[in-house]
Write a protein that holds these residues in place. Structure first.
Motif, PDB file in Angstrom:
ATOM      1  N   UNK A  95       0.826  -1.200   0.000  1.00 10.12           N
ATOM      2  CA  UNK A  95       0.000   0.000   0.000  1.00 10.12           C
ATOM      3  C   UNK A  95       0.861   1.251   0.000  1.00 10.12           C
ATOM      4  N   UNK A  96       0.729   2.039  -1.053  1.00  9.60           N
ATOM      5  CA  UNK A  96       1.422   3.326  -1.133  1.00  9.60           C
ATOM      6  C   UNK A  96       0.495   4.401  -0.588  1.00  9.60           C
ATOM      7  N   UNK A  97       1.094   5.383   0.097  1.00  9.21           N
ATOM      8  CA  UNK A  97       0.310   6.514   0.593  1.00  9.21           C
ATOM      9  C   UNK A  97       1.087   7.785   0.342  1.00  9.21           C
ATOM     10  N   UNK A  98       0.345   8.834   0.030  1.00  7.93           N
ATOM     11  CA  UNK A  98       0.935  10.165  -0.071  1.00  7.93           C
ATOM     12  C   UNK A  98       0.069  11.121   0.731  1.00  7.93           C
ATOM     13  N   UNK A  99       0.726  12.014   1.425  1.00  4.12           N
ATOM     14  CA  UNK A  99       0.063  13.049   2.208  1.00  4.12           C
ATOM     15  C   UNK A  99       0.804  14.336   1.905  1.00  4.12           C
ATOM     16  N   UNK A 100       0.107  15.285   1.330  1.00  2.00           N
ATOM     17  CA  UNK A 100       0.703  16.559   0.947  1.00  2.00           C
ATOM     18  C   UNK A 100       0.076  17.638   1.817  1.00  2.00           C
ATOM     19  N   UNK A 101       0.894  18.559   2.287  1.00  2.00           N
ATOM     20  CA  UNK A 101       0.387  19.629   3.143  1.00  2.00           C
ATOM     21  C   UNK A 101       0.998  20.959   2.723  1.00  2.00           C
ATOM     22  N   UNK A 102       0.220  22.019   2.895  1.00  2.00           N
ATOM     23  CA  UNK A 102       0.732  23.366   2.641  1.00  2.00           C
ATOM     24  C   UNK A 102       1.062  24.001   3.988  1.00  2.00           C
ATOM     25  N   UNK A 103       2.315  24.366   4.133  1.00  2.00           N
ATOM     26  CA  UNK A 103       2.792  24.976   5.374  1.00  2.00           C
ATOM     27  C   UNK A 103       2.192  26.362   5.582  1.00  2.00           C
ATOM     28  N   UNK A 104       1.882  26.687   6.822  1.00  2.00           N
ATOM     29  CA  UNK A 104       1.440  28.034   7.165  1.00  2.00           C
ATOM     30  C   UNK A 104       2.623  28.995   7.289  1.00  2.00           C
ATOM     31  N   UNK A 105       3.789  28.441   7.618  1.00  4.45           N
ATOM     32  CA  UNK A 105       4.983  29.231   7.887  1.00  4.45           C
ATOM     33  C   UNK A 105       6.184  28.547   7.220  1.00  4.45           C
ATOM     34  N   UNK A 106       7.284  29.280   7.034  1.00  2.58           N
ATOM     35  CA  UNK A 106       8.498  28.631   6.521  1.00  2.58           C
ATOM     36  C   UNK A 106       9.010  27.577   7.508  1.00  2.58           C
ATOM     37  N   UNK A 107       9.637  26.539   6.985  1.00  4.41           N
ATOM     38  CA  UNK A 107      10.147  25.462   7.841  1.00  4.41           C
ATOM     39  C   UNK A 107      11.095  25.969   8.929  1.00  4.41           C
TER      40      UNK A 107
ATOM     41  N   UNK B 192      -2.753  15.501  15.804  1.00  3.40           N
ATOM     42  CA  UNK B 192      -3.689  16.341  16.550  1.00  3.40           C
ATOM     43  C   UNK B 192      -3.348  17.825  16.428  1.00  3.40           C
ATOM     44  N   UNK B 193      -2.110  18.145  16.109  1.00  7.09           N
ATOM     45  CA  UNK B 193      -1.670  19.545  16.015  1.00  7.09           C
ATOM     46  C   UNK B 193      -1.533  20.045  14.580  1.00  7.09           C
ATOM     47  N   UNK B 194      -1.948  19.252  13.606  1.00  3.26           N
ATOM     48  CA  UNK B 194      -1.686  19.584  12.204  1.00  3.26           C
ATOM     49  C   UNK B 194      -2.199  20.956  11.783  1.00  3.26           C
ATOM     50  N   UNK B 195      -3.300  21.411  12.331  1.00  2.00           N
ATOM     51  CA  UNK B 195      -3.846  22.698  11.880  1.00  2.00           C
ATOM     52  C   UNK B 195      -3.102  23.888  12.480  1.00  2.00           C
ATOM     53  N   UNK B 196      -2.209  23.639  13.417  1.00  2.00           N
ATOM     54  CA  UNK B 196      -1.305  24.701  13.892  1.00  2.00           C
ATOM     55  C   UNK B 196      -0.265  25.007  12.828  1.00  2.00           C
ATOM     56  N   UNK B 197       0.109  23.992  12.049  1.00  2.00           N
ATOM     57  CA  UNK B 197       1.236  24.100  11.133  1.00  2.00           C
ATOM     58  C   UNK B 197       0.863  24.136   9.664  1.00  2.00           C
ATOM     59  N   UNK B 198      -0.286  23.553   9.316  1.00  2.00           N
ATOM     60  CA  UNK B 198      -0.665  23.409   7.918  1.00  2.00           C
ATOM     61  C   UNK B 198      -1.995  24.086   7.615  1.00  2.00           C
ATOM     62  N   UNK B 199      -2.109  24.586   6.393  1.00  2.00           N
ATOM     63  CA  UNK B 199      -3.347  25.200   5.924  1.00  2.00           C
ATOM     64  C   UNK B 199      -4.445  24.141   5.830  1.00  2.00           C
ATOM     65  N   UNK B 200      -5.663  24.558   6.071  1.00  2.00           N
ATOM     66  CA  UNK B 200      -6.809  23.675   5.812  1.00  2.00           C
ATOM     67  C   UNK B 200      -7.143  23.804   4.330  1.00  2.00           C
ATOM     68  N   UNK B 201      -7.131  22.691   3.641  1.00  2.00           N
ATOM     69  CA  UNK B 201      -7.386  22.685   2.196  1.00  2.00           C
ATOM     70  C   UNK B 201      -8.521  21.709   1.923  1.00  2.00           C
ATOM     71  N   UNK B 202      -9.502  22.164   1.188  1.00  2.00           N
ATOM     72  CA  UNK B 202     -10.691  21.349   0.921  1.00  2.00           C
ATOM     73  C   UNK B 202     -10.428  20.213  -0.068  1.00  2.00           C
ATOM     74  N   UNK B 203      -9.586  20.458  -1.064  1.00  2.00           N
ATOM     75  CA  UNK B 203      -9.365  19.423  -2.071  1.00  2.00           C
ATOM     76  C   UNK B 203      -8.457  18.322  -1.526  1.00  2.00           C
ATOM     77  N   UNK B 204      -8.550  17.157  -2.132  1.00  2.00           N
ATOM     78  CA  UNK B 204      -7.791  15.992  -1.679  1.00  2.00           C
ATOM     79  C   UNK B 204      -6.294  16.237  -1.751  1.00  2.00           C
ATOM     80  N   UNK B 205      -5.608  15.912  -0.668  1.00  2.00           N
ATOM     81  CA  UNK B 205      -4.149  15.972  -0.613  1.00  2.00           C
ATOM     82  C   UNK B 205      -3.566  14.657  -0.096  1.00  2.00           C
ATOM     83  N   UNK B 206      -4.423  13.708   0.186  1.00  2.00           N
ATOM     84  CA  UNK B 206      -4.015  12.389   0.669  1.00  2.00           C
ATOM     85  C   UNK B 206      -4.588  11.355  -0.288  1.00  2.00           C
ATOM     86  N   UNK B 207      -3.761  10.397  -0.672  1.00  2.00           N
ATOM     87  CA  UNK B 207      -4.243   9.315  -1.537  1.00  2.00           C
ATOM     88  C   UNK B 207      -3.501   8.034  -1.192  1.00  2.00           C
TER      89      UNK B 207
END
Length: 155
Positions: free
Chosen positions: A10-22, A96-111
């Motif tokens: 099983x392959x998985x990808x999870x893409x996230x858009x950062x709210x801030x620079x790394x 549990x803390x993902x929304x502190x660091x990543x933008x909420x995006x409606x379109x699929x970013x996990x497959x």
């Protein structure tokens, strides 16, 4: 697991858009946790492979041509193994803390998708799976944990 299931992983990808620079103070907890969480994944039952650059993680691997996006991609023996890692221990704490660091995006970013045993997906392949999921919803070609499909070749 049947003999047919053992021919696929099983392959998985999870893409996230950062709210801030790394490098930002806002992402310190996330960045500090990367190596320990990756070590837990690497040792997890059912873990097969994860995308990483020379840095030991994939935060500097380009995805969708967007420098504010990061990618996590891995291969697991099966859905149960992936879920056991995702929803336990240090990874669960970060989840549990993902929304502190990543933008909420409606379109699929996990497959998720099944790959022949031994295949290591590319970022380009993962991008295509995410786009397919966005365009067609869950299918054997690209699906989510909530809409899993039996092991076997996708379309």
């Amino acid at each position: 697991m049947t003999d047919a299931d053992e021919r696929y992983e099983l392959a998985q990808v999870n893409i996230a858009r950062l709210k801030y620079p790394l490098e930002s103070v806002e992402l310190t907890d996330f960045v500090t946790a990367l190596d320990p969480v990756n070590a837990v994944a690497d040792a997890a039952d059912g873990f097969v492979w994860r995308l990483q650059s020379d840095s030991g993680n994939a935060t500097d691997v380009p995805v969708f041509g967007d420098t504010s996006m990061i990618v996590n991609m891995s291969v697991w023996r099966d859905e149960a193994s992936l879920k056991a890692f995702m929803y336990a221990g240090r990874h669960r704490e970060l989840l549990a803390r993902r929304f502190e660091w990543f933008e909420r995006i409606e379109e699929a970013l996990v497959a998720l998708w099944w790959v022949p045993a031994g295949h290591r997906p590319t970022v380009e392949e993962a991008e295509k799976r995410v786009l397919h999921l966005r365009d067609h919803g869950p299918t054997p070609h690209a699906f989510t944990l909530r809409s899993g499909f039996a092991a076997g070749p996708g379309q």
